[in-house]
Design a protein around this motif. Structure first.
Motif, PDB file in Angstrom:
ATOM      1  N   MET A 130       0.945  -1.161  -0.011  1.00  0.00           N
ATOM      2  CA  MET A 130       0.019   0.026  -0.001  1.00  0.00           C
ATOM      3  C   MET A 130       0.904   1.334  -0.097  1.00  0.00           C
ATOM      4  SD  MET A 130      -3.191   0.397   2.415  1.00  0.00           S
ATOM      5  CE  MET A 130      -3.447   1.924   2.815  1.00  0.00           C
ATOM      6  N   SER A 131       0.783   2.194  -0.677  1.00  0.00           N
ATOM      7  CA  SER A 131       1.287   3.486  -0.988  1.00  0.00           C
ATOM      8  C   SER A 131       0.933   4.202   0.329  1.00  0.00           C
ATOM      9  CB  SER A 131       0.884   4.280  -2.237  1.00  0.00           C
ATOM     10  OG  SER A 131      -0.276   4.428  -2.050  1.00  0.00           O
ATOM     11  N   ALA A 132       2.063   5.127   0.405  1.00  0.00           N
ATOM     12  CA  ALA A 132       2.130   6.082   1.607  1.00  0.00           C
ATOM     13  C   ALA A 132       0.610   6.736   1.552  1.00  0.00           C
ATOM     14  CB  ALA A 132       3.145   7.319   1.557  1.00  0.00           C
ATOM     15  N   PRO A 133       0.043   7.356   2.651  1.00  0.00           N
ATOM     16  CA  PRO A 133      -1.345   8.276   2.850  1.00  0.00           C
ATOM     17  C   PRO A 133      -0.909   9.479   2.013  1.00  0.00           C
ATOM     18  CG  PRO A 133      -0.375   7.695   4.840  1.00  0.00           C
ATOM     19  CD  PRO A 133       0.304   6.871   4.092  1.00  0.00           C
ATOM     20  N   LEU A 134      -1.782  10.129   1.753  1.00  0.00           N
ATOM     21  CA  LEU A 134      -1.812  11.395   1.255  1.00  0.00           C
ATOM     22  C   LEU A 134      -1.332  12.454   2.261  1.00  0.00           C
ATOM     23  CD1 LEU A 134      -2.156  13.921  -0.793  1.00  0.00           C
ATOM     24  CD2 LEU A 134      -4.570  13.650  -0.130  1.00  0.00           C
ATOM     25  N   LEU A 135      -2.433  12.234   3.465  1.00  0.00           N
ATOM     26  CA  LEU A 135      -2.009  13.219   4.621  1.00  0.00           C
ATOM     27  C   LEU A 135      -1.771  12.253   5.929  1.00  0.00           C
ATOM     28  CD1 LEU A 135      -2.570  16.320   6.011  1.00  0.00           C
ATOM     29  CD2 LEU A 135      -4.600  15.014   6.701  1.00  0.00           C
ATOM     30  N   GLU A 136      -0.647  12.459   6.566  1.00  0.00           N
ATOM     31  CA  GLU A 136      -0.586  11.668   7.811  1.00  0.00           C
ATOM     32  C   GLU A 136      -0.267  12.831   8.906  1.00  0.00           C
ATOM     33  OE1 GLU A 136       2.024   8.502   7.608  1.00  0.00           O
ATOM     34  OE2 GLU A 136       0.864   7.753   9.301  1.00  0.00           O
ATOM     35  N   VAL A 137      -1.234  12.670  10.046  1.00  0.00           N
ATOM     36  CA  VAL A 137      -1.142  13.626  11.040  1.00  0.00           C
ATOM     37  C   VAL A 137      -0.861  12.617  12.484  1.00  0.00           C
ATOM     38  CG1 VAL A 137      -2.472  14.884  12.639  1.00  0.00           C
ATOM     39  CG2 VAL A 137      -3.029  14.676  10.298  1.00  0.00           C
ATOM     40  N   ARG A 138       0.420  13.196  12.767  1.00  0.00           N
ATOM     41  CA  ARG A 138       0.687  12.171  14.164  1.00  0.00           C
ATOM     42  C   ARG A 138       1.176  13.090  15.358  1.00  0.00           C
ATOM     43  NH1 ARG A 138       4.992   7.971  12.243  1.00  0.00           N
ATOM     44  NH2 ARG A 138       3.712   6.636  11.385  1.00  0.00           N
ATOM     45  N   ASP A 139       0.694  12.633  16.457  1.00  0.00           N
ATOM     46  CA  ASP A 139       0.717  13.115  17.490  1.00  0.00           C
ATOM     47  C   ASP A 139       0.448  14.912  17.441  1.00  0.00           C
ATOM     48  OD1 ASP A 139       1.412  10.743  18.382  1.00  0.00           O
ATOM     49  OD2 ASP A 139       3.428  11.241  18.061  1.00  0.00           O
ATOM     50  N   LEU A 140      -0.673  15.165  16.870  1.00  0.00           N
ATOM     51  CA  LEU A 140      -0.789  16.710  16.640  1.00  0.00           C
ATOM     52  C   LEU A 140      -1.444  17.023  18.094  1.00  0.00           C
ATOM     53  CD1 LEU A 140      -1.271  18.788  14.899  1.00  0.00           C
ATOM     54  CD2 LEU A 140      -3.477  18.372  14.509  1.00  0.00           C
ATOM     55  N   THR A 141      -0.763  18.010  18.710  1.00  0.00           N
ATOM     56  CA  THR A 141      -1.429  18.681  19.864  1.00  0.00           C
ATOM     57  C   THR A 141      -1.631  20.361  19.417  1.00  0.00           C
ATOM     58  OG1 THR A 141       0.663  19.253  20.614  1.00  0.00           O
ATOM     59  CG2 THR A 141      -0.113  17.229  21.535  1.00  0.00           C
TER      60      THR A 141
END
Lengths: 341, 334
Positions: free
Chosen positions: B1-12
């Motif tokens: 599976m290809s990388a996602p378009l948007l990746e939100v990580r540990d957003l605070t």
């Protein structure tokens, strides 16, 4: 559970009501409400649905005397509002109250909740300060708020609490009819139910009649005994809630119900979406004949020429459409079916 | 599976407090991704953090906002990009549609001019070609007589037409992701139906991913493939939309679904969620929904983690497996 109409006394009878406003740019008139007739009985909820410009709020404001009819009349206990003296009308009008969409609208930010509750009683007169205070505190409890809320200001309350206060304000006035104009539209879905339940409890206890105006059909369907569907200042359909929802006779009602997005998995959405083309025409310049003909998939030449009659096609179920039948609408003309589902 | 378009990580996200006050923490532990062309609904009641999440992704928050974590859009980190980089990405990679088109359009310029400006920010085109592109963009969003509308001012258009103009503006630079924040809330229901169909069709046709921020679960059900539920600044559930509607795993999602009246339901008492969202400065240590939850148990006093309970389904509830929650339809007819 539809209530037998004839058995109950009407709180208000509206016949051939029209409300016109001068139009600013064209010198002509905007017919916000154009020949609408209905009655509301004691203890009954009449839902009034429609989109912007349909005249539903104008109807509501006229019912409580905030606007004067241009034509037609309002009859209470067999007497026309037009035949009453100003003073008499003012005294009677107290029995007709309104609650608005914006919970802040009726609450002065500089008054305590107690002062806001007492204010309408002061205007009505005839009670001592101590009496008014006691009644105000009782009203707070009736709507499920603690007495200590009375000393707070409106900004200290949540939207749902404010709408409870707005209900509490009208209780001491002994209202007969309450016009509820989009009363839960400003509230979060999660708490709407709580406020709607309160409206229902208060109605049961006091035998109130409601004119429940909303654009949210699912709310109206769950609270109303009968529903009126408005379009550009006219009623297009009026009937018992089950008739309107399950056996709609007017193309606009069908479209309105199908347009409401349903929070259900696809196979459980049993209504096929009928997307109306175009915008709602301006009420300043409504289309000829049937006002819905410019957006109606069933429209024929007749609809552009002739205003459809208001007919009672089934007992208690009225509609204004040339093409509908007591069994419902004929199949949609094939050439005008939208290409997608 | 290809990388996602948007990746939100540990957003605070926090806002600096007034002098002497601790900062207000608005978002915590926000983790999600969106695939190319995917339509995701972000739902929750007011104050749950869904709109600020959208603004954080667009980097549209004021200077007092303290953002933590990473927001990777097509390989670039939006959260740490310079102002100039952000300007290049806005419109071209990521665009936004707001609830009130009248406040997003400039009343003193014709709409065609405003669309042209959006285009000029990213491309240099001969005047005639620019106009042709704008007229085409207006036609693509179903605006009749686009040539004529090009020269009209926002006040000459209806609410539905204005929202179409906003959609045309969002799409004109062919972004990979559109964030739509309550795009149909100000519209009448028959017009809302048109706009929802338009957004879905355009997303399918152009492969643009859509993050649909709304309180209206009906809109999500009919437009999106996945639904993310937020509560009190945290994601509490992330699931394919049909699964979330049929069998939600978080009591908050279930409560929201049960609160919706629908006209084929028996008339009777209205359902609701008692209580209200805790204030940002009074968040409980444990589950933030526990005080309103009919299923709360002693384990809920501990902080909850967002965990995968089956492929593609995440939930922030320690009791998820033990509960049989009602969805849009009752699980077991009484």
């Amino acid at each position: 559970m539809t209530t037998p109409q004839a058995a109950r006394t009407p709180v208000i009878e509206v016949s051939d009501l029209s409300v016109r406003f001068p139009s600013l740019d064209s010198g002509s008139e905007v017919r916000a409400v154009d020949g609408v007739s209905f009655s509301i009985s004691q203890g009954e909820t009449l839902g009034i649905i429609g989109e912007s410009g349909s005249g539903k709020s104008t109807i509501g404001r006229t019912l409580v005397g905030l606007l004067e009819p241009s034509d037609g009349e309002l009859v209470f206990d067999g007497r026309s509002s037009a035949s009453m003296s100003r003073r008499e009308w003012r005294a009677r009008r107290r029995a007709f109250q309104m609650i608005f969409q914006d919970p802040d609208a009726a609450l002065n930010p500089r008054m305590t909740i107690l002062q806001s509750l007492v204010e309408p009683m002061k205007i009505a007169g005839g009670r001592s300060a101590a009496e008014m205070r006691d009644i105000a505190l009782e009203s707070l409890e009736k709507v499920g708020l603690r007495r200590d809320m009375a000393q707070r200001y409106r900004h200290e309350l949540s939207g749902g609490q404010k709408q409870r206060v707005n209900i509490a304000r009208i209780l001491p006035l002994d209202p007969k009819l309450v016009v509820c104009d989009e009363v839960v539209a400003a509230l979060d879905v999660s708490i709407r139910g709580e406020v709607l339940n309160l409206f229902r409890e208060v109605q049961k206890e006091l035998g109130l009649a409601y004119a429940f105006i909303a654009h949210d059909i699912s709310v109206v369907a769950q609270i109303s005994d009968r529903i009126a569907v408005t379009y550009l200042g006219r009623f297009v359909e009026l009937g018992g809630t089950d008739d309107i929802i399950d056996r709609s006779l007017h193309p606009y009602t069908v479209a309105l119900l199908s347009a409401e997005p349903q929070p259900l998995p696809p196979e459980l959405r049993h209504r096929k979406r009928m997307v109306l083309e175009g915008d709602i025409p301006s009420p300043a310049n409504p289309p000829s004949g049937c006002r819905f003909h410019t957006r109606c998939p069933w429209a024929t030449a007749l609809c552009a020429e002739k205003d459809p009659e208001w007919r009672e096609l089934r007992p208690g179920h009225h509609v204004a459409c040339h093409h509908t039948t007591p069994e419902g609408l004929p199949p949609q003309p094939a050439d005008r079916r939208p290409p997608t589902d | 599976m290809s990388a996602p378009l948007l990746e939100v990580r540990d957003l605070t996200l926090g806002f600096t407090g007034r002098r002497g006050q601790p900062p207000l923490r608005i978002l915590r532990d926000v983790n999600f991704s969106i695939a190319r062309g995917e339509r995701v609904g972000l739902v929750g009641e007011s104050g749950c953090g869904k709109s600020v999440t959208g603004l954080a992704l667009m980097r549209l928050l004021p200077a007092t906002a303290q953002i933590g974590g990473t927001v990777t859009l097509d390989g670039a980190d939006m959260a740490r990009a310079s102002a100039a980089q952000v300007r290049r990405m806005r419109g071209k990679k990521i665009a936004m549609i707001f609830q009130e088109p009248m406040s997003a359009l400039d009343p003193v310029f014709p709409v065609g001019e405003q669309l042209g400006e959006a285009l000029r920010l990213h491309e240099t085109l001969p005047r005639a070609e620019e106009k042709a592109r704008v007229v085409q963009a207006l036609a693509d969003v179903g605006i009749p007589a686009p040539e004529r509308r090009y020269g009209e001012y926002p006040h000459q258009l209806s609410g539905g037409m204005r929202q179409r103009v906003m959609i045309a503006m969002a799409l004109i630079n062919k972004p990979d992701l559109i964030i739509a924040d309550e795009p149909t809330t100000a519209l009448d229901v028959t017009i809302q139906a048109q706009i929802m169909d338009l957004l879905r069709d355009l997303s399918e046709r152009t492969g643009t991913a859509l993050l649909f921020i709304t309180h209206d679960l009906g809109v999500v059900a009919e437009t999106c493939q996945r639904m993310i539920t937020m509560y009190a600044g945290e994601i509490v559930e992330d699931a394919p939309v049909d699964d979330a509607l049929r069998a939600p795993k978080h009591p908050y999602t279930s409560g929201l679904l049960r609160s919706l009246p629908h006209f084929n339901r028996e008339r009777g008492q209205f359902a609701y969620i008692p209580g209200r969202v805790p204030a940002p400065n009074a968040m409980p240590r444990g589950c933030r929904f526990a005080a309103r939850c009919p299923h709360a148990a002693s384990a809920c006093a501990e902080p909850q983690v967002l965990r995968e309970i089956e492929p593609g389904r995440r939930v922030r509830c320690i009791r998820a497996e033990a509960l049989d929650l009602d969805g849009a339809v009752e699980r077991s007819p009484a």
